[in-house]
Design an enzyme around this catalytic site. Sequence first.
Site, PDB file in Angstrom:
ATOM      1  N   GLY A  10      37.844  16.582 -22.863  1.00 27.98           N
ATOM      2  CA  GLY A  10      37.858  17.740 -21.985  1.00 27.98           C
ATOM      3  C   GLY A  10      36.732  17.520 -21.001  1.00 27.98           C
ATOM      4  N   CYS A  11      36.646  18.288 -19.941  1.00 30.99           N
ATOM      5  CA  CYS A  11      35.666  17.900 -18.941  1.00 30.99           C
ATOM      6  C   CYS A  11      35.485  18.912 -17.834  1.00 30.99           C
ATOM      7  CB  CYS A  11      36.085  16.609 -18.248  1.00 30.99           C
ATOM      8  SG  CYS A  11      36.381  15.288 -19.360  1.00 30.99           S
TER       9      CYS A  11
END
Lengths: 375, 503
Positions: A10-11
């Site tokens: 995720g980011c």
Amino acid sequence: MRRNCYIPSGCSISGMMSESGKRLDGNAIIRSIALMHDRGNGLGGGFAAYGIYPWHSDQYAFHMMFDDMDAKERCEEHFKDRFEIVFDEEMPTRPGGVFEEETSGRHGDFGGQPIIDPPILWRYFMDVPEERMRFVSEREYVVEEVMEINSKVDGAFVASSGKNMGAFKGVGYPEDLGVFYKLGEYKAYIWTAHGRFPTNTPGWWGGAHPFCLLDWSIVHNGEISSYGINKRYLEPFGYRLELRTDTEVVAYLFDLLVRRHKMPIELAAKALASPFWKDIDRMPERERRIATAIRQVYGGALLNGPFSIILGHSRGMVGFNDRIKLRPMTCAKKDDMLYMASEESGIREIAPDLDLVWSPRAGTPVVGVLEEGVE
Amino acid sequence: MNSELPPEFIVKVDYDRCRRCRRCVMNCSFGCMTFKDRVVPEHRRCVACQRCVTYCPEYAITVSKNELAYKENENWSPEIRKNILKQAETGGMLLTGMGNPREYPILWDHLLIDACQVTNPSIDPLREPMELRTFLGRKPERLEFSMDEAGEIDLVTEIEPQVRLDVPVVFGAMSYGAVSLNVHRSLAMAASRSGTLMNTGEGGLHRELYPYSGNIIVQVASGRFGVHSEYLNTSAMVEIKIGQGAKPGIGGHLPGEKVGEDISKTRMIPVGTDALSPAPHHDIYSIEDLSQLIFAIKEATDYEKPVSVKISAVHNVAAIASGIVRAGADVVTIDGFRGGTGATPMVIRDNVGIPIELALAAVDERLREEGIRNNASILCAGGIRSSGDVAKAIALGADAAVIGTAALVALGCRICQKCYTGNCAWGIATQKPELVRRLNPQIGADRLTNLLAAWSLELKEILGSLGVNSIESLRGSRERLRGVGLDSQTLELLGVKPAGVGQ
């Protein structure tokens, strides 16, 4: 250095570009990504910058990571007959660098993780020898060499390989990496940034974003659920997918579709995040014909799963989402500046007063193009 | 002839319940049931087709295996002993029907599908679009575009003919002759309603079905029965049949008693003559001959239809498929050793060919290695039993799956393996008018349409759990499969990791 495990993540992502080619230092992009501190977990971050090497703009700028001096020697031995090194130096860094400002997304006591234990970071400005281009184009040659080094030269990794651009990435929070790499001292007309939240094992320096090949750079929030077929689709074209992360397929797909198949970049984005058949069936005849053909021919290039992506290249920046917008992305305009970020706050932090703010529709690319004539 | 062999099944009638309506006598097409004051079964004739069991209004009939005790012997199974006895009595080849029933591994049952958790959300097919649309045919490696002065982009590449499927499952080749006209009617109607294709098999196409041309694959086999210009053009696609999974390397034989007026016209042979399909095509003794036939058919159909070549899964299938694609085929159909048939020598059905899972994996990988995967679609046939098998086949690399036996089961078939006798009690593998009548084509079409609708729903559910919303993101995505209980070489051949290994 290279861990043999695959890391979904995720980011946070952020990108900014001056369409008139104005070059801005890295402080703004660091602040933008620092605001989204909580979207990462300190296991990876990075930046791509375009226009940073005007004095070496004709050479391929290779940003290299080496496990140790032996790897560096092996790699330089490898370069010897294959490139003409015009200039090389250690990357200027600030070991133990930490971002010390406060943003509304990060307070002094939280985060702030000094960047330690970097690999050997070196940059090379190189020409391709004339005789090497007898059978392949220069760019093709460079792509092959990048693949060769990443897969064959033990302990060496090409972080970026374009002209007048570079990737600055590693393990840590992105804002700390920005300080570590002294990005305040570079000036670029496009900046993209990435803060990472890998969901199982620690990232390795080479595995951080952006992913770069030639002047393509990708920052990516999400997971490519179609990775298996995208990889198998790319392999017969000579791409070696050995970085153990799904993001590299995006870079290679753009390289294949735009550079090798000469597809207009908007159409390439449409191949990667195609419209649904129910929408294609309602399109006017010419558009329907094009969209149908793209889906028939480039099914293996379709990216599926949740993602928002910012693609950088020397003439512009493209942001796009997956087909049902499972990951966030907001875009904004102010004068000649185009901004894209996972969260609107990431833009407001550096440009509070905006002309236009919008959330692009799922699968609809937002294309920023450098004005004609701007070098 | 009287056989010494004991009956295979025992038919038990509960005379307390039986009300002597004789429905079982009328329904049994194998002559097992007779009426002498009461229903008397002749056990020896029972094939376990379950027709009498199904239609007895009192549920008074049960059929069970004749559990004879044989002296235990792993090597000499009762099956083998019985086969020897039969051959000693007759001196003939043992004939049988349907696909290989033996205990070879079923690899589908050793493959498991992935699903999303947390990092990539699964997608709810009831809320979001979920796309199964598939195109069969040759695709170019790349597209070319032009841009005019106004910046309008247009497509320059002309794409060869494509056949659209709304569900990636097509009906397999079953000839009119091997099956009844009502089966063909059911298949054609269901294909048209479901947006997929039926396949004529090698017996031509009855004129009554010409209106369904958009949903029909017409087959050209070694006997060339019923092949004429109009036939070739009354189709969505033309298929050259080289081999069949149930009998690789073997021809076919439709006995003359099945060749009545209608079949005679459709096959273009005299009434009552045997229809013999040679083992090879006598104009195809090499790959270059095949190429000539492919292009002869393309000429005859004005290059408007994809041409498929169907082969059975044999040891060298990958190289053969590659040759077929290079010879000009737009679709390759691979038929595995579990594929069905109306009649085949048992020794061939039970001992020849390879599992479709391995053949499919090898062909897809080979075409990719050679950079020609886009040049042809792959149809995977032979032993597809459920939507789970379809999903696994597509993940291994198939463009679509082919179902023959599963479709017949939907029509009532109980896989009794007596297709070659022509006595099919369910009106499927027979030409006897009183039996053919038993299959109502409207109801048959409904049942087939239901089956495909159910499988579509299930496929969408699988895609959703995989977090993708289009079938092309599963196609060839072996990363989303894991193997259980498979040895490392099989896993390698399948291109699949063992369960427990992450990405």
